[in-house]
Design an enzyme around this catalytic site. Structure first.
Site, PDB file in Angstrom:
ATOM      1  N   ILE A   1      -2.633   6.356   7.148  1.00 49.66           N
ATOM      2  CA  ILE A   1      -1.931   7.185   8.059  1.00 49.66           C
ATOM      3  C   ILE A   1      -1.798   6.549   9.190  1.00 49.66           C
ATOM      4  CG2 ILE A   1      -2.109   9.436   9.478  1.00 49.66           C
ATOM      5  CD1 ILE A   1      -3.280  10.750   7.021  1.00 49.66           C
ATOM      6  N   LEU A   2      -0.320   6.096   9.843  1.00 50.14           N
ATOM      7  CA  LEU A   2      -0.115   5.631  11.014  1.00 50.14           C
ATOM      8  C   LEU A   2       0.047   6.766  12.290  1.00 50.14           C
ATOM      9  CD1 LEU A   2       2.758   3.359   9.453  1.00 50.14           C
ATOM     10  CD2 LEU A   2       0.391   2.623  10.172  1.00 50.14           C
TER      11      LEU A   2
ATOM     12  N   HIS B   1       7.818   8.087  -1.309  1.00 52.74           N
ATOM     13  CA  HIS B   1       7.035   8.891  -1.521  1.00 52.74           C
ATOM     14  C   HIS B   1       7.164   9.659  -2.709  1.00 52.74           C
ATOM     15  CE1 HIS B   1       4.000  12.277  -0.743  1.00 52.74           C
ATOM     16  NE2 HIS B   1       4.904  13.067  -1.357  1.00 52.74           N
TER      17      HIS B   1
HETATM   18  C1  GAR Z   1       3.938   4.841  -5.433  1.00 54.90           C
HETATM   19  O1  GAR Z   1       4.059   5.877  -6.481  1.00 54.90           O
HETATM   20  C2  GAR Z   1       4.452   5.335  -4.385  1.00 54.90           C
HETATM   21  O2  GAR Z   1       5.452   6.332  -4.040  1.00 54.90           O
HETATM   22  C3  GAR Z   1       3.044   6.016  -3.703  1.00 54.90           C
HETATM   23  O3  GAR Z   1       1.984   5.058  -4.027  1.00 54.90           O
HETATM   24  C4  GAR Z   1       2.621   4.722  -5.065  1.00 54.90           C
HETATM   25  C5  GAR Z   1       2.200   3.204  -5.015  1.00 54.90           C
HETATM   26  O4  GAR Z   1       2.426   2.486  -6.245  1.00 54.90           O
HETATM   27  N1  GAR Z   1       3.174   6.296  -2.280  1.00 54.90           N
HETATM   28  C6  GAR Z   1       2.378   7.098  -1.729  1.00 54.90           C
HETATM   29  O5  GAR Z   1       2.057   8.080  -2.093  1.00 54.90           O
HETATM   30  C7  GAR Z   1       2.631   7.131  -0.039  1.00 54.90           C
HETATM   31  N2  GAR Z   1       2.291   8.569   0.317  1.00 54.90           N
HETATM   32  P1  GAR Z   1       2.730   0.749  -5.807  1.00 54.90           P
HETATM   33  O6  GAR Z   1       1.597   0.089  -5.235  1.00 54.90           O
HETATM   34  O7  GAR Z   1       2.634   0.348  -7.519  1.00 54.90           O
HETATM   35  O8  GAR Z   1       4.316   0.467  -5.358  1.00 54.90           O
END
Ligand code: GAR
Length: 218
Positions: free
Chosen positions: A94-95, A111
Site C-alpha cells: 500500500i502506498l 486491479h
Molecule cells: C494481477 O492479477 C493484478 O491485477 C493483481 O495482481 C496480479 C499480478 O499478476 N493486482 C492486484 O491485486 C493489485 N491490487 P502478475 O504479477 O502476473 O502481473
C-alpha cells in the site's frame, strides 16, 4: 514523437509486466519501459525485465521501519530513471498519500475486478461468492484510498458455470494482458486525461477504446 518513459513496480510473477514489455517491443508503441523495480528479491518479473534488456532492481521494504522512508528511497530511485509515469503491476504494497500525491495523475494500477466492486484482495473468490455473472479488470489512476481513482479502462469477462477461482482468475488475467497495454497506449498518446476526477478519452480514440476495452478476450 518521443516515447513516454514508464517505470513498472512489481512484487511477483510479472505477467502484466510481460504484456507491457511485449507491447513496448513494437517500435510504433508510444511508451517505453525504462525501469522495473520490485519490493521482493526473487520476483519472477525481475527476470522478465532483464531478458527484455530493461534495468531491473529491488528495494527491500523490510529494511525500513517507516513506510515513508521506504517510499522516499523508492521515489528517488524512480526520479533517477527519468520515468514520466509509474505503472503498478501486481505491486502488493500500500502506498501512502505522500507518495500517491507526489505522483498524482502519473501513477496507474491494474486491479483484478470491475471497480468499484471488489476492492482489495481475493477478488475472484468474492465475485464467485456473490454470484456475479460479469467480472473483469480495471486500470485506474491511483488515489490515496485503496483501489480508488479515475478509471481509464475496464475489461469484462463472463463468469461461467463450473468456474472456480483458478479458472476465473485465468480468464481475467488474459483480459488484463490486453487491457493494460491498451490503456497505457491511450495515456502515452495523450488521448486519456484526468478532468474533474474522471478520465476523459479523446473522441477519435473513443470507438477504439470501447471495442478494445469492453471485452478484449478472444
Ligand atoms: C494481477 O492479477 C493484478 O491485477 C493483481 O495482481 C496480479 C499480478 O499478476 N493486482 C492486484 O491485486 C493489485 N491490487 P502478475 O504479477 O502476473 O502481473
Amino acid at each position: 514523437m518521443a516515447k513516454m518513459k514508464v517505470a513498472v513496480l512489481i512484487s511477483g510473477r510479472g505477467s502484466n509486466l510481460q504484456a507491457l514489455l511485449d507491447a513496448c517491443a513494437d517500435e510504433d508503441f508510444p511508451a517505453e519501459i525504462v525501469a522495473v523495480i520490485s519490493n521482493k528479491a526473487g520476483a519472477q518479473g525481475l527476470e522478465r525485465a532483464r531478458k527484455a534488456g530493461v534495468a531491473a532492481s529491488f528495494i527491500d521494504h523490510t529494511l525500513y521501519e517507516e513506510r515513508e522512508a521506504f517510499e522516499k528511497d523508492l521515489d528517488a530511485k524512480l526520479k533517477g530513471t527519468g520515468a514520466q509515469l509509474i505503472a503498478l503491476a501486481g505491486f502488493m504494497r500500500i502506498l501512502t498519500p505522500w507518495f500517491v500525491d507526489r505522483w498524482k495523475d502519473r501513477l496507474i494500477n491494474i486491479h483484478p475486478s470491475l471497480l468499484p466492486s471488489f476492492r482489495g484482495v481475493h477478488t475472484h473468490e468474492r465475485a464467485l461468492e456473490q454470484g456475479v455473472r460479469i467480472h473483469g479488470a480495471t486500470v485506474h489512476y491511483v488515489r490515496p484510498d485503496m483501489d480508488d481513482g479515475p478509471i481509464i479502462g475496464q475489461a469484462a469477462v463472463p463468469v461461467l458455470p463450473g468456474d472456480d477461482a483458478e479458472t476465473l482468475s485465468a480468464r481475467v488475467l488474459e483480459a488484463e494482458h490486453k487491457l493494460y497495454p491498451a490503456c497505457l497506449k491511450l495515456i502515452a498518446e495523450g488521448k486519456a486525461r484526468v478532468t474533474a476526477e474522471r478520465v476523459k478519452i479523446d473522441k477519435d480514440a473513443a470507438a477504439d477504446a470501447a471495442s478494445l476495452l469492453t471485452n478484449p478476450v478472444g
